[in-house]
Motif scaffolding. Structure first.
Motif, PDB file in Angstrom:
ATOM      1  N   CYS A 104       7.969   1.895  -0.160  1.00 51.69           N
ATOM      2  CA  CYS A 104       6.786   2.557   0.392  1.00 51.69           C
ATOM      3  C   CYS A 104       5.576   1.839  -0.222  1.00 51.69           C
ATOM      4  O   CYS A 104       5.281   2.019  -1.395  1.00 51.69           O
ATOM      5  CB  CYS A 104       6.789   4.037   0.028  1.00 51.69           C
ATOM      6  N   LEU A 105       4.904   1.027   0.578  1.00 53.59           N
ATOM      7  CA  LEU A 105       3.854   0.157   0.060  1.00 53.59           C
ATOM      8  C   LEU A 105       2.444   0.663   0.325  1.00 53.59           C
ATOM      9  O   LEU A 105       1.496   0.155  -0.263  1.00 53.59           O
ATOM     10  CB  LEU A 105       4.003  -1.237   0.674  1.00 53.59           C
ATOM     11  N   PHE A 106       2.293   1.610   1.226  1.00 55.23           N
ATOM     12  CA  PHE A 106       0.959   2.106   1.569  1.00 55.23           C
ATOM     13  C   PHE A 106       1.102   3.452   2.249  1.00 55.23           C
ATOM     14  O   PHE A 106       2.182   3.830   2.684  1.00 55.23           O
ATOM     15  CB  PHE A 106       0.226   1.116   2.477  1.00 55.23           C
ATOM     16  N   ASP A 107      -0.004   4.156   2.343  1.00 54.76           N
ATOM     17  CA  ASP A 107      -0.042   5.458   3.000  1.00 54.76           C
ATOM     18  C   ASP A 107      -0.231   5.223   4.498  1.00 54.76           C
ATOM     19  O   ASP A 107      -1.310   4.836   4.945  1.00 54.76           O
ATOM     20  CB  ASP A 107      -1.189   6.292   2.432  1.00 54.76           C
ATOM     21  N   PHE A 108       0.833   5.409   5.274  1.00 58.26           N
ATOM     22  CA  PHE A 108       0.773   5.123   6.699  1.00 58.26           C
ATOM     23  C   PHE A 108      -0.195   6.036   7.446  1.00 58.26           C
ATOM     24  O   PHE A 108      -0.669   5.694   8.521  1.00 58.26           O
ATOM     25  CB  PHE A 108       2.171   5.165   7.337  1.00 58.26           C
ATOM     26  N   GLU A 109      -0.532   7.188   6.875  1.00 57.58           N
ATOM     27  CA  GLU A 109      -1.451   8.110   7.556  1.00 57.58           C
ATOM     28  C   GLU A 109      -2.906   7.677   7.437  1.00 57.58           C
ATOM     29  O   GLU A 109      -3.760   8.213   8.125  1.00 57.58           O
ATOM     30  CB  GLU A 109      -1.257   9.528   7.019  1.00 57.58           C
ATOM     31  N   THR A 110      -3.212   6.732   6.561  1.00 58.26           N
ATOM     32  CA  THR A 110      -4.601   6.300   6.385  1.00 58.26           C
ATOM     33  C   THR A 110      -4.884   4.943   7.013  1.00 58.26           C
ATOM     34  O   THR A 110      -5.959   4.384   6.817  1.00 58.26           O
ATOM     35  CB  THR A 110      -4.965   6.236   4.884  1.00 58.26           C
ATOM     36  N   SER A 111      -3.934   4.403   7.758  1.00 58.46           N
ATOM     37  CA  SER A 111      -4.095   3.116   8.453  1.00 58.46           C
ATOM     38  C   SER A 111      -4.439   1.972   7.504  1.00 58.46           C
ATOM     39  O   SER A 111      -5.202   1.074   7.845  1.00 58.46           O
ATOM     40  CB  SER A 111      -5.149   3.223   9.562  1.00 58.46           C
ATOM     41  N   GLU A 112      -3.863   1.990   6.295  1.00 56.95           N
ATOM     42  CA  GLU A 112      -4.065   0.872   5.364  1.00 56.95           C
ATOM     43  C   GLU A 112      -3.466  -0.407   5.931  1.00 56.95           C
ATOM     44  O   GLU A 112      -3.931  -1.497   5.623  1.00 56.95           O
ATOM     45  CB  GLU A 112      -3.411   1.172   4.014  1.00 56.95           C
ATOM     46  N   TRP A 113      -2.421  -0.268   6.729  1.00 53.67           N
ATOM     47  CA  TRP A 113      -1.792  -1.416   7.379  1.00 53.67           C
ATOM     48  C   TRP A 113      -1.718  -1.136   8.865  1.00 53.67           C
ATOM     49  O   TRP A 113      -1.461  -0.002   9.291  1.00 53.67           O
ATOM     50  CB  TRP A 113      -0.375  -1.631   6.828  1.00 53.67           C
ATOM     51  N   THR A 114      -1.953  -2.170   9.677  1.00 50.61           N
ATOM     52  CA  THR A 114      -1.778  -2.067  11.129  1.00 50.61           C
ATOM     53  C   THR A 114      -1.068  -3.331  11.607  1.00 50.61           C
ATOM     54  O   THR A 114      -1.028  -4.334  10.886  1.00 50.61           O
ATOM     55  CB  THR A 114      -3.129  -1.949  11.881  1.00 50.61           C
ATOM     56  N   PRO A 115      -0.541  -3.325  12.819  1.00 50.72           N
ATOM     57  CA  PRO A 115       0.108  -4.527  13.346  1.00 50.72           C
ATOM     58  C   PRO A 115      -0.847  -5.712  13.530  1.00 50.72           C
ATOM     59  O   PRO A 115      -0.405  -6.815  13.830  1.00 50.72           O
ATOM     60  CB  PRO A 115       0.684  -4.067  14.688  1.00 50.72           C
ATOM     61  N   PHE A 116      -2.145  -5.509  13.358  1.00 47.50           N
ATOM     62  CA  PHE A 116      -3.100  -6.616  13.426  1.00 47.50           C
ATOM     63  C   PHE A 116      -3.133  -7.417  12.122  1.00 47.50           C
ATOM     64  O   PHE A 116      -3.734  -8.485  12.065  1.00 47.50           O
ATOM     65  CB  PHE A 116      -4.511  -6.098  13.741  1.00 47.50           C
ATOM     66  N   ASP A 117      -2.514  -6.897  11.047  1.00 47.37           N
ATOM     67  CA  ASP A 117      -2.544  -7.543   9.731  1.00 47.37           C
ATOM     68  C   ASP A 117      -1.465  -8.612   9.595  1.00 47.37           C
ATOM     69  O   ASP A 117      -0.385  -8.498  10.176  1.00 47.37           O
ATOM     70  CB  ASP A 117      -2.337  -6.498   8.627  1.00 47.37           C
ATOM     71  N   LEU A 118      -1.779  -9.615   8.791  1.00 48.16           N
ATOM     72  CA  LEU A 118      -0.776 -10.629   8.451  1.00 48.16           C
ATOM     73  C   LEU A 118       0.053 -10.123   7.269  1.00 48.16           C
ATOM     74  O   LEU A 118      -0.497  -9.657   6.261  1.00 48.16           O
ATOM     75  CB  LEU A 118      -1.445 -11.948   8.083  1.00 48.16           C
ATOM     76  N   LEU A 119       1.354 -10.226   7.385  1.00 49.39           N
ATOM     77  CA  LEU A 119       2.263  -9.771   6.330  1.00 49.39           C
ATOM     78  C   LEU A 119       1.995 -10.504   5.021  1.00 49.39           C
ATOM     79  O   LEU A 119       2.077  -9.916   3.945  1.00 49.39           O
ATOM     80  CB  LEU A 119       3.715  -9.988   6.753  1.00 49.39           C
ATOM     81  N   ALA A 120       1.677 -11.783   5.102  1.00 49.09           N
ATOM     82  CA  ALA A 120       1.460 -12.593   3.905  1.00 49.09           C
ATOM     83  C   ALA A 120       0.246 -12.126   3.107  1.00 49.09           C
ATOM     84  O   ALA A 120       0.176 -12.357   1.899  1.00 49.09           O
ATOM     85  CB  ALA A 120       1.284 -14.059   4.293  1.00 49.09           C
ATOM     86  N   LEU A 121      -0.700 -11.467   3.770  1.00 56.51           N
ATOM     87  CA  LEU A 121      -1.920 -11.021   3.095  1.00 56.51           C
ATOM     88  C   LEU A 121      -1.899  -9.540   2.741  1.00 56.51           C
ATOM     89  O   LEU A 121      -2.796  -9.059   2.049  1.00 56.51           O
ATOM     90  CB  LEU A 121      -3.142 -11.321   3.973  1.00 56.51           C
ATOM     91  N   THR A 122      -0.910  -8.817   3.208  1.00 58.82           N
ATOM     92  CA  THR A 122      -0.809  -7.377   2.934  1.00 58.82           C
ATOM     93  C   THR A 122       0.549  -7.049   2.321  1.00 58.82           C
ATOM     94  O   THR A 122       0.654  -6.770   1.136  1.00 58.82           O
ATOM     95  CB  THR A 122      -1.026  -6.561   4.227  1.00 58.82           C
ATOM     96  N   THR A 123       1.583  -7.131   3.121  1.00 53.97           N
ATOM     97  CA  THR A 123       2.916  -6.698   2.717  1.00 53.97           C
ATOM     98  C   THR A 123       3.444  -7.470   1.514  1.00 53.97           C
ATOM     99  O   THR A 123       4.014  -6.868   0.599  1.00 53.97           O
ATOM    100  CB  THR A 123       3.882  -6.821   3.905  1.00 53.97           C
TER     101      THR A 123
END
Length: 154
Positions: free
Chosen positions: A101-120
């Protein structure tokens, strides 16, 4: 005009730049997994980041569409009866192939517009650093909203 989500080719190029030790395994035209070593602090881990690019017309379900990160080795260790739970901040049963669990999915910290290399990827390193601290001290320093812990007997 709305731009589409980064495709697997764009995600792969970013991963090559930021995580050159990883290997990509193509699943299909919209899905891939990256496997490779990371060393957040003391230990070396082999992780897998699996991801499926959603269609732009799909209903956005952040929990279902987020990348899935698993630690392949060494096996993550649990702590029975720990106030943080057997293994904090994971999805699934903590003893059987949990995903991080890397982020709070309810707060939109990550979206499919993000690059995995820079977030995940960096969030996975941060999670593993917090895991190492938790194993040493019993305190989870990663913050975030805790999922319901799974205690002994579950």
């Amino acid at each position: 005009m709305m731009r589409g989500f980064p495709g697997i080719a764009e995600q792969a190029e970013a991963m090559r730049r930021h995580w050159p030790a990883s290997r990509m395994r193509r699943i299909d035209e919209r899905s891939a997994a990256w496997l490779g070593p990371v060393r957040p602090l003391m230990a070396r881990y082999e992780i897998e980041i699996a991801y499926r690019v959603p269609h732009i017309v799909e209903r956005i379900d952040p929990l279902g569409q987020q990348p899935k990160v698993r630690v392949l080795s060494p096996r993550l260790l649990c702590r029975d009866n720990d106030p943080e739970g057997r293994l904090p901040h994971v999805y699934g049963h903590p003893r059987f192939d949990p995903t991080l669990c890397l982020f709070d999915f309810e707060t939109s910290e990550w979206t499919p517009f993000d690059l995995l290399a820079l977030t995940t990827l960096p969030w996975s390193l941060d999670w593993l650093a917090c895991y190492e601290g938790w194993r040493a001290t019993g305190e989870w320093t990663g913050g975030g909203r805790h999922l319901q812990p799974v205690h002994a007997g579950a």
